[in-house]
Design a protein around this motif. Structure first.
Motif, PDB file in Angstrom:
ATOM      1  N   GLY A   1     -28.889   6.833 -20.635  1.00 54.57           N
ATOM      2  CA  GLY A   1     -29.807   6.063 -21.400  1.00 54.57           C
ATOM      3  C   GLY A   1     -29.409   4.494 -21.466  1.00 54.57           C
ATOM      4  O   GLY A   1     -30.364   3.615 -20.997  1.00 54.57           O
ATOM      5  N   ASP A   2     -28.353   4.361 -21.690  1.00 49.63           N
ATOM      6  CA  ASP A   2     -27.753   2.654 -21.975  1.00 49.63           C
ATOM      7  C   ASP A   2     -27.805   2.217 -20.548  1.00 49.63           C
ATOM      8  O   ASP A   2     -27.766   0.887 -20.078  1.00 49.63           O
ATOM      9  CB  ASP A   2     -26.345   2.766 -22.612  1.00 49.63           C
ATOM     10  N   ALA A   3     -26.862   3.062 -19.492  1.00 51.09           N
ATOM     11  CA  ALA A   3     -26.888   2.182 -18.183  1.00 51.09           C
ATOM     12  C   ALA A   3     -28.004   1.983 -17.612  1.00 51.09           C
ATOM     13  O   ALA A   3     -28.249   0.965 -17.008  1.00 51.09           O
ATOM     14  CB  ALA A   3     -25.872   3.340 -17.345  1.00 51.09           C
ATOM     15  N   ILE A   4     -28.967   2.931 -17.621  1.00 49.95           N
ATOM     16  CA  ILE A   4     -30.359   2.561 -17.062  1.00 49.95           C
ATOM     17  C   ILE A   4     -30.996   1.195 -17.579  1.00 49.95           C
ATOM     18  O   ILE A   4     -31.606   0.443 -16.821  1.00 49.95           O
ATOM     19  CB  ILE A   4     -31.164   3.918 -17.080  1.00 49.95           C
ATOM     20  N   TRP A   5     -31.084   1.388 -19.020  1.00 56.10           N
ATOM     21  CA  TRP A   5     -31.517   0.072 -19.598  1.00 56.10           C
ATOM     22  C   TRP A   5     -30.869  -1.264 -19.198  1.00 56.10           C
ATOM     23  O   TRP A   5     -31.520  -2.097 -18.824  1.00 56.10           O
ATOM     24  CB  TRP A   5     -31.470   0.126 -20.930  1.00 56.10           C
ATOM     25  N   LEU A   6     -29.409  -1.164 -18.917  1.00 53.04           N
ATOM     26  CA  LEU A   6     -28.616  -2.264 -18.641  1.00 53.04           C
ATOM     27  C   LEU A   6     -29.120  -2.858 -17.217  1.00 53.04           C
ATOM     28  O   LEU A   6     -29.241  -4.123 -16.870  1.00 53.04           O
ATOM     29  CB  LEU A   6     -27.224  -2.164 -18.873  1.00 53.04           C
ATOM     30  N   ALA A   7     -29.310  -1.605 -16.194  1.00 51.85           N
ATOM     31  CA  ALA A   7     -29.606  -1.873 -14.978  1.00 51.85           C
ATOM     32  C   ALA A   7     -30.940  -2.694 -14.970  1.00 51.85           C
ATOM     33  O   ALA A   7     -31.242  -3.237 -13.912  1.00 51.85           O
ATOM     34  CB  ALA A   7     -29.540  -0.776 -13.938  1.00 51.85           C
ATOM     35  N   ARG A   8     -31.929  -2.179 -15.721  1.00 53.23           N
ATOM     36  CA  ARG A   8     -33.302  -2.813 -15.639  1.00 53.23           C
ATOM     37  C   ARG A   8     -33.049  -4.091 -16.136  1.00 53.23           C
ATOM     38  O   ARG A   8     -34.029  -5.106 -15.720  1.00 53.23           O
ATOM     39  CB  ARG A   8     -34.351  -1.948 -16.693  1.00 53.23           C
ATOM     40  N   GLN A   9     -32.065  -4.766 -16.739  1.00 58.90           N
ATOM     41  CA  GLN A   9     -31.906  -5.937 -17.362  1.00 58.90           C
ATOM     42  C   GLN A   9     -31.233  -6.880 -16.300  1.00 58.90           C
ATOM     43  O   GLN A   9     -31.352  -8.185 -16.713  1.00 58.90           O
ATOM     44  CB  GLN A   9     -31.100  -6.219 -18.660  1.00 58.90           C
ATOM     45  N   GLY A  10     -31.069  -6.295 -14.877  1.00 59.35           N
ATOM     46  CA  GLY A  10     -30.191  -7.108 -14.212  1.00 59.35           C
ATOM     47  C   GLY A  10     -28.878  -6.821 -13.873  1.00 59.35           C
ATOM     48  O   GLY A  10     -28.094  -7.387 -13.209  1.00 59.35           O
ATOM     49  N   TRP A  11     -28.091  -6.036 -14.827  1.00 61.33           N
ATOM     50  CA  TRP A  11     -26.690  -5.659 -14.941  1.00 61.33           C
ATOM     51  C   TRP A  11     -26.542  -4.925 -13.683  1.00 61.33           C
ATOM     52  O   TRP A  11     -27.285  -4.031 -13.536  1.00 61.33           O
ATOM     53  CB  TRP A  11     -26.314  -5.005 -16.202  1.00 61.33           C
ATOM     54  N   ARG A  12     -25.200  -5.075 -13.042  1.00 59.68           N
ATOM     55  CA  ARG A  12     -24.621  -4.105 -12.289  1.00 59.68           C
ATOM     56  C   ARG A  12     -23.663  -3.044 -13.085  1.00 59.68           C
ATOM     57  O   ARG A  12     -22.651  -3.748 -13.608  1.00 59.68           O
ATOM     58  CB  ARG A  12     -23.821  -4.804 -11.047  1.00 59.68           C
ATOM     59  N   VAL A  13     -24.076  -1.829 -12.971  1.00 60.17           N
ATOM     60  CA  VAL A  13     -23.394  -1.087 -14.075  1.00 60.17           C
ATOM     61  C   VAL A  13     -22.274   0.191 -13.262  1.00 60.17           C
ATOM     62  O   VAL A  13     -22.748   0.632 -12.226  1.00 60.17           O
ATOM     63  CB  VAL A  13     -24.481  -0.267 -14.846  1.00 60.17           C
ATOM     64  N   THR A  14     -21.288  -0.096 -13.704  1.00 58.70           N
ATOM     65  CA  THR A  14     -20.283   1.294 -13.730  1.00 58.70           C
ATOM     66  C   THR A  14     -20.548   2.268 -14.935  1.00 58.70           C
ATOM     67  O   THR A  14     -20.107   1.699 -15.881  1.00 58.70           O
ATOM     68  CB  THR A  14     -19.077   0.664 -13.544  1.00 58.70           C
ATOM     69  N   ALA A  15     -21.004   3.396 -14.654  1.00 62.42           N
ATOM     70  CA  ALA A  15     -21.123   4.308 -15.800  1.00 62.42           C
ATOM     71  C   ALA A  15     -20.423   5.556 -15.599  1.00 62.42           C
ATOM     72  O   ALA A  15     -20.273   6.154 -14.623  1.00 62.42           O
ATOM     73  CB  ALA A  15     -22.629   4.650 -15.941  1.00 62.42           C
ATOM     74  N   THR A  16     -19.501   5.975 -16.766  1.00 66.73           N
ATOM     75  CA  THR A  16     -18.665   7.016 -16.588  1.00 66.73           C
ATOM     76  C   THR A  16     -18.653   7.949 -17.725  1.00 66.73           C
ATOM     77  O   THR A  16     -19.121   7.585 -19.033  1.00 66.73           O
ATOM     78  CB  THR A  16     -17.248   6.376 -16.368  1.00 66.73           C
ATOM     79  N   ASP A  17     -18.524   9.222 -17.448  1.00 72.06           N
ATOM     80  CA  ASP A  17     -18.404  10.356 -18.433  1.00 72.06           C
ATOM     81  C   ASP A  17     -17.459  11.625 -18.014  1.00 72.06           C
ATOM     82  O   ASP A  17     -17.399  11.479 -16.608  1.00 72.06           O
ATOM     83  CB  ASP A  17     -19.952  10.910 -18.635  1.00 72.06           C
ATOM     84  N   VAL A  18     -17.270  12.024 -18.614  1.00 71.78           N
ATOM     85  CA  VAL A  18     -16.210  13.475 -18.537  1.00 71.78           C
ATOM     86  C   VAL A  18     -17.079  14.615 -17.786  1.00 71.78           C
ATOM     87  O   VAL A  18     -16.602  15.503 -17.241  1.00 71.78           O
ATOM     88  CB  VAL A  18     -15.384  13.776 -19.532  1.00 71.78           C
ATOM     89  N   SER A  19     -18.297  14.680 -18.030  1.00 67.70           N
ATOM     90  CA  SER A  19     -19.017  15.656 -18.097  1.00 67.70           C
ATOM     91  C   SER A  19     -19.932  15.595 -16.484  1.00 67.70           C
ATOM     92  O   SER A  19     -20.589  14.503 -16.418  1.00 67.70           O
ATOM     93  CB  SER A  19     -20.214  15.952 -18.832  1.00 67.70           C
ATOM     94  N   ARG A  20     -19.723  16.390 -15.593  1.00 68.62           N
ATOM     95  CA  ARG A  20     -20.504  16.064 -14.157  1.00 68.62           C
ATOM     96  C   ARG A  20     -21.897  16.571 -14.455  1.00 68.62           C
ATOM     97  O   ARG A  20     -22.943  16.173 -13.654  1.00 68.62           O
ATOM     98  CB  ARG A  20     -19.703  17.230 -13.199  1.00 68.62           C
ATOM     99  N   VAL A  21     -22.130  17.563 -15.534  1.00 68.20           N
ATOM    100  CA  VAL A  21     -23.550  17.805 -15.756  1.00 68.20           C
ATOM    101  C   VAL A  21     -24.136  16.625 -16.160  1.00 68.20           C
ATOM    102  O   VAL A  21     -25.368  16.359 -15.748  1.00 68.20           O
ATOM    103  CB  VAL A  21     -23.727  18.986 -16.824  1.00 68.20           C
ATOM    104  N   ALA A  22     -23.866  16.019 -17.066  1.00 66.72           N
ATOM    105  CA  ALA A  22     -24.590  14.825 -17.769  1.00 66.72           C
ATOM    106  C   ALA A  22     -24.641  13.787 -16.455  1.00 66.72           C
ATOM    107  O   ALA A  22     -25.531  13.120 -16.490  1.00 66.72           O
ATOM    108  CB  ALA A  22     -23.700  14.212 -18.724  1.00 66.72           C
ATOM    109  N   LEU A  23     -23.606  13.480 -15.669  1.00 64.34           N
ATOM    110  CA  LEU A  23     -23.782  12.333 -14.684  1.00 64.34           C
ATOM    111  C   LEU A  23     -24.715  12.622 -13.684  1.00 64.34           C
ATOM    112  O   LEU A  23     -25.316  11.901 -13.172  1.00 64.34           O
ATOM    113  CB  LEU A  23     -22.412  12.149 -14.091  1.00 64.34           C
ATOM    114  N   ASP A  24     -24.666  14.159 -13.264  1.00 61.68           N
ATOM    115  CA  ASP A  24     -25.955  14.421 -12.270  1.00 61.68           C
ATOM    116  C   ASP A  24     -27.242  14.306 -12.944  1.00 61.68           C
ATOM    117  O   ASP A  24     -28.205  13.774 -12.267  1.00 61.68           O
ATOM    118  CB  ASP A  24     -25.653  15.907 -11.987  1.00 61.68           C
ATOM    119  N   ARG A  25     -27.605  14.692 -14.128  1.00 63.84           N
ATOM    120  CA  ARG A  25     -28.601  14.344 -14.932  1.00 63.84           C
ATOM    121  C   ARG A  25     -28.948  12.763 -14.920  1.00 63.84           C
ATOM    122  O   ARG A  25     -30.271  12.577 -14.719  1.00 63.84           O
ATOM    123  CB  ARG A  25     -28.529  15.073 -16.017  1.00 63.84           C
ATOM    124  N   ALA A  26     -28.224  12.131 -15.326  1.00 62.85           N
ATOM    125  CA  ALA A  26     -28.323  10.561 -15.412  1.00 62.85           C
ATOM    126  C   ALA A  26     -28.694   9.929 -14.230  1.00 62.85           C
ATOM    127  O   ALA A  26     -29.350   9.052 -14.257  1.00 62.85           O
ATOM    128  CB  ALA A  26     -26.818  10.002 -15.997  1.00 62.85           C
TER     129      ALA A  26
END
Length: 215
Positions: A56-81
């Motif tokens: 949610g945060d990474a997508i919002w930042l990208a929409r504002q024009g940021w280039r985002v590196t987004a990390t999580d320990v869960s592959r399930v979460a990352l695939d969903r994101a």
């Protein structure tokens, strides 16, 4: 599913993968209000989102024009994101990386490093992770750390071993170099939410934002 009564039996990856598999969506998909509030006025550049969850945060930042590196320990979460980012049309602006922040950390420096609600019932070296986060802030960049002040009022049997640090405690634990940083925000904010029984409730969150002085 990981048994919450035996948290030591699960790795962080196993614990969070199981949590995300429990439902099709764990979070609202909306950005955290604190992120929106504290980044107002910042010029979009490179951002690092620690513990990005479903994005949610990474997508919002990208929409504002940021280039985002987004990390999580869960592959399930990352695939969903990543799926959510594709549907939002910002997939090319986000680099999704799996890291157990206790053992690895994204490379590079960033204009914004955001750590929202980086709490876990599985053992996690939070203070060291946040010091690594500070080290990843570029000159002139901002570190934003937001955390809960306590458990939700309706949660049965809170875990007494879990400590929710104040903004002052977070700042002290960062061990920032004297004269190299400015404190922008060190405060608490109330977040209004609804309990499972439909009753209104309030949860207090702690916010710390610091800027690394430009060289």
């Amino acid at each position: 599913m990981t048994d919450l009564t035996d948290l030591t039996a699960a790795s962080a990856e196993e614990f969070w993968d199981d949590r995300y598999r429990d439902s099709d969506r764990m979070w609202s998909g909306e950005p955290n209000a604190s992120l929106v509030r504290e980044t107002a006025g910042l010029t979009p550049g490179s951002a690092l989102d620690l513990g990005c969850g479903e994005g949610g945060d990474a997508i919002w930042l990208a929409r504002q024009g940021w280039r985002v590196t987004a990390t999580d320990v869960s592959r399930v979460a990352l695939d969903r994101a990543a799926g959510h980012a594709g549907r939002a049309g910002v997939a090319e602006r986000i680099d999704w990386q799996r890291h157990d922040l206790a053992t690895s950390f994204p490379a590079g420096s960033f204009d914004l490093v955001s750590a929202h609600f980086l709490h876990s019932l599985v053992e996690m070296p939070r203070e060291q992770i946040l010091r690594n986060a500070a080290g990843a802030v570029a000159p002139g960049g901002v570190l934003l750390v937001v955390g809960h002040e306590g458990f939700r009022s309706w949660e049965p049997g809170p875990h007494p071993e879990v400590h929710f640090p104040t903004p002052r405690e977070v700042l002290a634990s960062l061990a920032l170099a004297a004269g190299a940083w400015d404190v922008l925000v060190s405060d608490t904010y109330e977040h209004h939410l609804t309990a499972p029984d439909g009753q209104p409730s309030v949860r207090t969150n702690n916010t710390l934002a610091v800027r690394r002085r430009a060289v």
